[in-house]
Design a protein around this motif. Structure first.
Motif, mmCIF file in Angstrom:
data_model
loop_
_atom_site.group_PDB
_atom_site.id
_atom_site.type_symbol
_atom_site.label_atom_id
_atom_site.label_comp_id
_atom_site.label_asym_id
_atom_site.label_seq_id
_atom_site.Cartn_x
_atom_site.Cartn_y
_atom_site.Cartn_z
ATOM 1 N N ARG A 97 0.837 -1.208 0.000
ATOM 2 C CA ARG A 97 0.000 0.000 0.000
ATOM 3 C C ARG A 97 0.867 1.251 0.000
ATOM 4 O O ARG A 97 0.593 2.227 -0.722
ATOM 5 N N ALA A 98 1.922 1.226 0.820
ATOM 6 C CA ALA A 98 2.829 2.375 0.856
ATOM 7 C C ALA A 98 3.507 2.578 -0.497
ATOM 8 O O ALA A 98 3.660 3.714 -0.970
ATOM 9 N N THR A 99 3.896 1.478 -1.146
ATOM 10 C CA THR A 99 4.541 1.565 -2.457
ATOM 11 C C THR A 99 3.575 2.102 -3.505
ATOM 12 O O THR A 99 3.949 2.929 -4.358
ATOM 13 N N MET A 100 2.323 1.642 -3.451
ATOM 14 C CA MET A 100 1.332 2.117 -4.412
ATOM 15 C C MET A 100 1.050 3.605 -4.210
ATOM 16 O O MET A 100 0.980 4.374 -5.190
ATOM 17 N N GLU A 101 0.894 4.043 -2.965
ATOM 18 C CA GLU A 101 0.640 5.457 -2.710
ATOM 19 C C GLU A 101 1.798 6.319 -3.175
ATOM 20 O O GLU A 101 1.602 7.398 -3.767
ATOM 21 N N GLN A 102 3.016 5.845 -2.917
ATOM 22 C CA GLN A 102 4.186 6.587 -3.364
ATOM 23 C C GLN A 102 4.233 6.679 -4.886
ATOM 24 O O GLN A 102 4.580 7.727 -5.456
ATOM 25 N N ALA A 103 3.847 5.593 -5.564
ATOM 26 C CA ALA A 103 3.840 5.598 -7.029
ATOM 27 C C ALA A 103 2.834 6.608 -7.570
ATOM 28 O O ALA A 103 3.131 7.329 -8.540
ATOM 29 N N ASP B 174 1.867 9.317 -6.012
ATOM 30 C CA ASP B 174 2.446 10.639 -5.747
ATOM 31 C C ASP B 174 3.488 11.008 -6.806
ATOM 32 O O ASP B 174 3.500 12.135 -7.318
ATOM 33 N N LEU B 175 4.359 10.062 -7.130
ATOM 34 C CA LEU B 175 5.399 10.321 -8.123
ATOM 35 C C LEU B 175 4.798 10.518 -9.512
ATOM 36 O O LEU B 175 5.267 11.370 -10.286
ATOM 37 N N HIS C 66 1.911 11.748 -10.149
ATOM 38 C CA HIS C 66 1.307 13.085 -10.152
ATOM 39 C C HIS C 66 2.366 14.180 -10.324
ATOM 40 O O HIS C 66 2.162 15.150 -11.073
ATOM 41 N N SER C 67 3.512 14.019 -9.657
ATOM 42 C CA SER C 67 4.540 15.065 -9.707
ATOM 43 C C SER C 67 5.373 15.005 -10.979
ATOM 44 O O SER C 67 5.788 16.039 -11.513
ATOM 45 N N ARG C 68 5.616 13.778 -11.479
ATOM 46 C CA ARG C 68 6.490 13.627 -12.648
ATOM 47 C C ARG C 68 5.727 13.417 -13.960
ATOM 48 O O ARG C 68 6.287 13.606 -15.045
ATOM 49 N N GLY C 69 4.477 12.969 -13.836
ATOM 50 C CA GLY C 69 3.726 12.627 -15.037
ATOM 51 C C GLY C 69 4.199 11.349 -15.688
ATOM 52 O O GLY C 69 3.994 11.148 -16.893
ATOM 53 N N ASP C 70 4.830 10.477 -14.901
ATOM 54 C CA ASP C 70 5.403 9.238 -15.449
ATOM 55 C C ASP C 70 4.712 8.017 -14.833
ATOM 56 O O ASP C 70 4.933 7.701 -13.657
ATOM 57 N N PRO C 71 3.887 7.288 -15.593
ATOM 58 C CA PRO C 71 3.197 6.114 -15.037
ATOM 59 C C PRO C 71 4.119 4.921 -14.788
ATOM 60 O O PRO C 71 3.727 3.971 -14.096
ATOM 61 N N GLN C 72 5.327 4.951 -15.338
ATOM 62 C CA GLN C 72 6.232 3.804 -15.187
ATOM 63 C C GLN C 72 6.599 3.544 -13.722
ATOM 64 O O GLN C 72 7.055 2.445 -13.379
ATOM 65 N N VAL C 73 6.395 4.527 -12.854
ATOM 66 C CA VAL C 73 6.728 4.361 -11.437
ATOM 67 C C VAL C 73 5.854 3.306 -10.753
ATOM 68 O O VAL C 73 6.148 2.895 -9.628
ATOM 69 N N HIS C 74 4.795 2.855 -11.425
ATOM 70 C CA HIS C 74 3.910 1.841 -10.847
ATOM 71 C C HIS C 74 4.425 0.413 -11.057
ATOM 72 O O HIS C 74 3.850 -0.537 -10.509
ATOM 73 N N ARG C 75 5.463 0.255 -11.837
ATOM 74 C CA ARG C 75 5.919 -1.094 -12.175
ATOM 75 C C ARG C 75 6.298 -1.921 -10.946
ATOM 76 O O ARG C 75 6.078 -3.131 -10.917
#
Length: 367
Positions: A302-308, A310-311, A313-322
């Motif tokens: 859950r913490a990893t998903m929330e951080q992804a 957030d990132l 939203h700030s970076r506009g990069d969906p790859q952070v969800h991998r």
């Protein structure tokens, strides 16, 4: 009234994808209807309740008289105008009420008084619904089912969409079939889903030869249950198993559940509320499997998903969800798939990547 047209050719109505004017109350319509039906009620829910009470207490004649008093004057003119407009826009359509009785006969006559002769369904909604329940059982006796199976993220739905001989159960259920599969659009009612499944089988068997290909599903798609006779036939159906490497599966999940689903939420709810709802829905999905994950793993994911989010939203990069996608596949979905596949009774016809499975199906099943 006796000269006005009545149809009982239910099979032809559904094969022709007929348009229906549904005269039942809004509550009845919400409980269950058919594709191609538009709710244009003779009475509101409250009016119907009043007439029903009158019928029980004072009999049919008094109930009919009350109905005519309730639907009178300007309100009657407004409703008649809506029925006339629908009939003119859909001259090949049909009207029905619950059992093809007084409500549909009354509206049919009022339309005739306006110069519009419009056919009525004999037996109404109840007869159409009974036909579809019986027809699904008949279709399943006639059809040869083949399931597309495979681990989460292998793109089974992509295979379904590539084959003309396939039916998309998840599309009919408006859900992607996993804990994270909620779409922005609400799911249909259970009855609507069952009706759509029966009609899809009816049309498929009438228009195409060869097997009916379905995605391997559990008992539930979201909150909707597969018809039990369909579930039993699927349990024994032969399998096409899709295999893809882990990173390809991560890419599919990313595309389906982050990119596509996020865009759908934004389109439906706006660029501010949409992303927030998308995020909340995926976190709810993760919370829904908390017990199976175990408390510590759930909290970490859950913490990893929330951080992804957030990132992203700030970076506009969906790859952070991998990262969380990969861990969820390996730790949760893959062991669950192995267990579920072992419960299937059907034989394995073929195993390969998406394109190989599509090619096999086109050459061997629909040749």
């Amino acid at each position: 009234m006796a000269d006005l047209p009545v149809s009982a050719d239910y099979r032809r109505l559904f094969l022709d994808e007929a348009v229906f004017m549904d005269l039942r109350s809004p509550g009845e319509f919400a409980h269950g209807a058919f594709p191609g039906a538009t709710s244009l009620p003779l009475m509101t829910d409250e009016e119907r309740a009043q007439v029903g009470t009158c019928y029980k207490q004072r009999g049919q004649d008094a109930a009919i008289a009350l109905g005519h008093r309730l639907v009178a004057g300007d309100e009657r003119e407004r409703r008649v105008a809506a029925w006339c407009e629908f009939a003119r826009r859909h001259p090949q359509g049909y009207l029905y009420c619950w059992r093809g009785g007084l409500r549909s006969q009354t509206v049919q006559q009022w339309l005739a008084d306006e110069g519009i002769v419009y056919p009525r369904i004999e037996g109404g909604y109840k007869a159409l619904r009974r036909f579809l329940l019986e027809e699904l059982a008949h279709s399943l006796q006639q059809a040869r089912l083949v399931l597309v199976s495979g681990r989460t993220g292998t793109g089974k739905t992509r295979v379904i969409h590539a084959l003309q001989g396939a039916l998309d159960l998840e599309g009919m259920a408006r859900h992607r079939g996993s804990s994270f599969g909620h779409l922005p659009e609400p799911q249909p009612s259970q009855i609507d889903f069952e009706n759509a499944v029966s009609i899809a089988f009816l049309q498929q068997l009438a228009r195409r030869s060869g097997p009916v290909v379905l995605e391997d599903e559990g008992r539930l798609i979201g909150r909707l249950a597969l018809p039990e006779n369909l579930r039993q036939h699927m349990q024994q159906a032969p399998l096409l198993v899709v295999e893809e490497p882990l990173e390809e599966r991560v890419a599919v999940i990313l595309d389906d559940y982050i990119n596509d689903l996020g865009a759908r939420y934004a389109l439906r709810h706006g660029t501010v509320e949409g992303p927030a709802l998308h995020r909340a829905r995926l976190l709810e999905g993760l919370d829904g499997i908390r017990k199976r994950l175990g408390g510590a793993r759930h909290q970490a994911l859950r913490a990893t998903m929330e951080q992804a989010f957030d990132l992203q939203h700030s970076r506009g990069d969906p790859q952070v969800h991998r990262g969380w996608i990969r861990e969820l596949l390996e730790a949760y979905y893959d062991p669950m798939y192995s267990y579920q596949l072992a419960q299937r009774d059907g034989t394995e016809l073929f195993r390969g990547n998406r394109q190989q499975v599509v090619d096999y199906a086109r050459s061997q099943l629909f040749c």
